[in-house]
Design a protein around this motif. Structure first.
Motif, PDB file in Angstrom:
ATOM      1  N   PHE A  18       0.849  -1.189   0.000  1.00  0.00           N
ATOM      2  CA  PHE A  18       0.000   0.000   0.000  1.00  0.00           C
ATOM      3  C   PHE A  18       0.885   1.239   0.000  1.00  0.00           C
ATOM      4  CE2 PHE A  18      -2.466  -3.290   2.081  1.00  0.00           C
ATOM      5  CZ  PHE A  18      -3.674  -3.195   1.432  1.00  0.00           C
ATOM      6  N   ARG A  19       0.380   2.279  -0.635  1.00  0.00           N
ATOM      7  CA  ARG A  19       1.046   3.584  -0.601  1.00  0.00           C
ATOM      8  C   ARG A  19       0.092   4.574   0.040  1.00  0.00           C
ATOM      9  NH1 ARG A  19       5.591   4.067  -3.741  1.00  0.00           N
ATOM     10  NH2 ARG A  19       6.055   2.239  -4.992  1.00  0.00           N
ATOM     11  N   VAL A  20       0.608   5.290   1.015  1.00  0.00           N
ATOM     12  CA  VAL A  20      -0.182   6.299   1.715  1.00  0.00           C
ATOM     13  C   VAL A  20       0.524   7.633   1.528  1.00  0.00           C
ATOM     14  CG1 VAL A  20      -1.064   7.072   3.949  1.00  0.00           C
ATOM     15  CG2 VAL A  20      -1.026   4.627   3.407  1.00  0.00           C
ATOM     16  N   GLN A  21      -0.184   8.596   0.944  1.00  0.00           N
ATOM     17  CA  GLN A  21       0.390   9.922   0.723  1.00  0.00           C
ATOM     18  C   GLN A  21      -0.159  10.904   1.741  1.00  0.00           C
ATOM     19  OE1 GLN A  21      -0.306  11.267  -3.272  1.00  0.00           O
ATOM     20  NE2 GLN A  21       1.331  10.010  -4.121  1.00  0.00           N
ATOM     21  N   ALA A  22       0.725  11.744   2.258  1.00  0.00           N
ATOM     22  CA  ALA A  22       0.339  12.830   3.149  1.00  0.00           C
ATOM     23  C   ALA A  22       0.719  14.139   2.470  1.00  0.00           C
ATOM     24  CB  ALA A  22       1.033  12.691   4.494  1.00  0.00           C
ATOM     25  N   HIS A  23      -0.296  14.942   2.115  1.00  0.00           N
ATOM     26  CA  HIS A  23      -0.097  16.255   1.511  1.00  0.00           C
ATOM     27  C   HIS A  23      -0.162  17.272   2.635  1.00  0.00           C
ATOM     28  CE1 HIS A  23      -0.947  14.776  -2.635  1.00  0.00           C
ATOM     29  NE2 HIS A  23      -1.538  13.834  -1.924  1.00  0.00           N
ATOM     30  N   CYS A  24       0.929  17.991   2.838  1.00  0.00           N
ATOM     31  CA  CYS A  24       1.002  18.861   4.015  1.00  0.00           C
ATOM     32  C   CYS A  24       1.885  20.066   3.724  1.00  0.00           C
ATOM     33  CB  CYS A  24       1.564  18.053   5.185  1.00  0.00           C
ATOM     34  SG  CYS A  24       1.734  18.964   6.707  1.00  0.00           S
ATOM     35  N   GLY A  25       1.464  21.223   4.201  1.00  0.00           N
ATOM     36  CA  GLY A  25       2.249  22.430   4.036  1.00  0.00           C
ATOM     37  C   GLY A  25       3.144  22.736   5.223  1.00  0.00           C
ATOM     38  N   ASP A  26       3.096  21.909   6.259  1.00  0.00           N
ATOM     39  CA  ASP A  26       3.896  22.148   7.465  1.00  0.00           C
ATOM     40  C   ASP A  26       5.251  21.455   7.332  1.00  0.00           C
ATOM     41  OD1 ASP A  26       5.066  22.228   9.971  1.00  0.00           O
ATOM     42  OD2 ASP A  26       3.200  21.854  11.031  1.00  0.00           O
ATOM     43  N   PRO A  27       6.317  22.220   7.106  1.00  0.00           N
ATOM     44  CA  PRO A  27       7.630  21.593   6.916  1.00  0.00           C
ATOM     45  C   PRO A  27       8.128  20.864   8.165  1.00  0.00           C
ATOM     46  CG  PRO A  27       7.845  23.973   7.080  1.00  0.00           C
ATOM     47  CD  PRO A  27       6.383  23.683   7.039  1.00  0.00           C
ATOM     48  N   VAL A  51       9.791  11.546  -0.627  1.00  0.00           N
ATOM     49  CA  VAL A  51       9.349  12.942  -0.684  1.00  0.00           C
ATOM     50  C   VAL A  51       9.193  13.301  -2.150  1.00  0.00           C
ATOM     51  CG1 VAL A  51       9.901  15.322  -0.097  1.00  0.00           C
ATOM     52  CG2 VAL A  51      10.620  13.482   1.412  1.00  0.00           C
ATOM     53  N   HIS A  52       8.051  13.851  -2.507  1.00  0.00           N
ATOM     54  CA  HIS A  52       7.829  14.266  -3.888  1.00  0.00           C
ATOM     55  C   HIS A  52       8.594  15.551  -4.173  1.00  0.00           C
ATOM     56  CE1 HIS A  52       4.205  11.632  -4.981  1.00  0.00           C
ATOM     57  NE2 HIS A  52       4.839  11.087  -3.981  1.00  0.00           N
ATOM     58  N   GLU A  53       8.739  15.880  -5.442  1.00  0.00           N
ATOM     59  CA  GLU A  53       9.581  17.001  -5.867  1.00  0.00           C
ATOM     60  C   GLU A  53       9.178  18.337  -5.266  1.00  0.00           C
ATOM     61  OE1 GLU A  53       9.888  17.099 -10.089  1.00  0.00           O
ATOM     62  OE2 GLU A  53      10.648  15.065 -10.203  1.00  0.00           O
ATOM     63  N   ASP A  54       7.889  18.558  -5.044  1.00  0.00           N
ATOM     64  CA  ASP A  54       7.460  19.865  -4.529  1.00  0.00           C
ATOM     65  C   ASP A  54       7.633  19.973  -3.010  1.00  0.00           C
ATOM     66  OD1 ASP A  54       5.428  18.287  -3.602  1.00  0.00           O
ATOM     67  OD2 ASP A  54       3.820  19.389  -4.583  1.00  0.00           O
ATOM     68  N   ASN A  55       8.141  18.933  -2.363  1.00  0.00           N
ATOM     69  CA  ASN A  55       8.422  18.911  -0.918  1.00  0.00           C
ATOM     70  C   ASN A  55       7.201  19.121  -0.038  1.00  0.00           C
ATOM     71  OD1 ASN A  55      11.174  18.378  -1.207  1.00  0.00           O
ATOM     72  ND2 ASN A  55      11.628  20.542  -1.485  1.00  0.00           N
ATOM     73  N   SER A  56       5.997  18.946  -0.566  1.00  0.00           N
ATOM     74  CA  SER A  56       4.805  19.062   0.269  1.00  0.00           C
ATOM     75  C   SER A  56       4.054  17.738   0.361  1.00  0.00           C
ATOM     76  CB  SER A  56       3.873  20.157  -0.255  1.00  0.00           C
ATOM     77  OG  SER A  56       3.338  19.783  -1.498  1.00  0.00           O
ATOM     78  N   VAL A  57       4.617  16.689  -0.243  1.00  0.00           N
ATOM     79  CA  VAL A  57       3.981  15.372  -0.219  1.00  0.00           C
ATOM     80  C   VAL A  57       4.996  14.335   0.247  1.00  0.00           C
ATOM     81  CG1 VAL A  57       2.820  13.584  -1.563  1.00  0.00           C
ATOM     82  CG2 VAL A  57       2.434  15.985  -2.110  1.00  0.00           C
TER      83      VAL A  57
END
Length: 118
Positions: A18-27, A51-57
């Motif tokens: 399973f893959r669980v993604q967390a989209h978050c703006g809190d560094p 960590v995805h390229e935009d560093n928020s996921v």
């Protein structure tokens, strides 16, 4: 308002990954998750964190060690999702208000998605 979105990306009953993604703006929360030890409760083991390229996921890769076909995916995913929610609560996020919520993650999730706000 800051929103943390947790999504279960793979929810097929015939797989044990399973893959669980967390989209978050809190560094700070994202950094916490990257430094935290991998989850392992004897049934589900975290094998990677990306960590995805935009560093928020942040994407967590989980593997079910001993899968029983009669048990739903929620049985395996719930302990990990509760763990993520507890981490988010420590960073002042709040669980979504549900009028008749029975306290289970399955009830709180809308499909394969859960949003926490602060």
């Amino acid at each position: 308002m800051d929103v943390l979105t947790i999504r279960v990306m793979e929810n097929s009953s015939d797989t044990s990954v399973f893959r669980v993604q967390a989209h978050c703006g809190d560094p700070f929360l994202l950094a916490f998750w990257l430094q935290k030890g991998f989850f392992d409760n004897g049934q589900v083991q975290q094998t990677n964190v990306l960590v995805h390229e935009d560093n928020s996921v942040v994407e967590f890769v989980l593997r079910v060690l001993h899968r029983c076909s009669r048990l739903p995916n929620d049985y395996y995913l719930t302990p990990f999702l509760v763990n993520l929610c507890l981490d988010a609560l420590a960073f002042h996020y709040q669980l979504p208000p549900q009028p008749d919520w029975d306290g289970t993650i399955r009830e709180a999730m809308n499909g394969n998605c859960l949003e926490l706000r602060r």
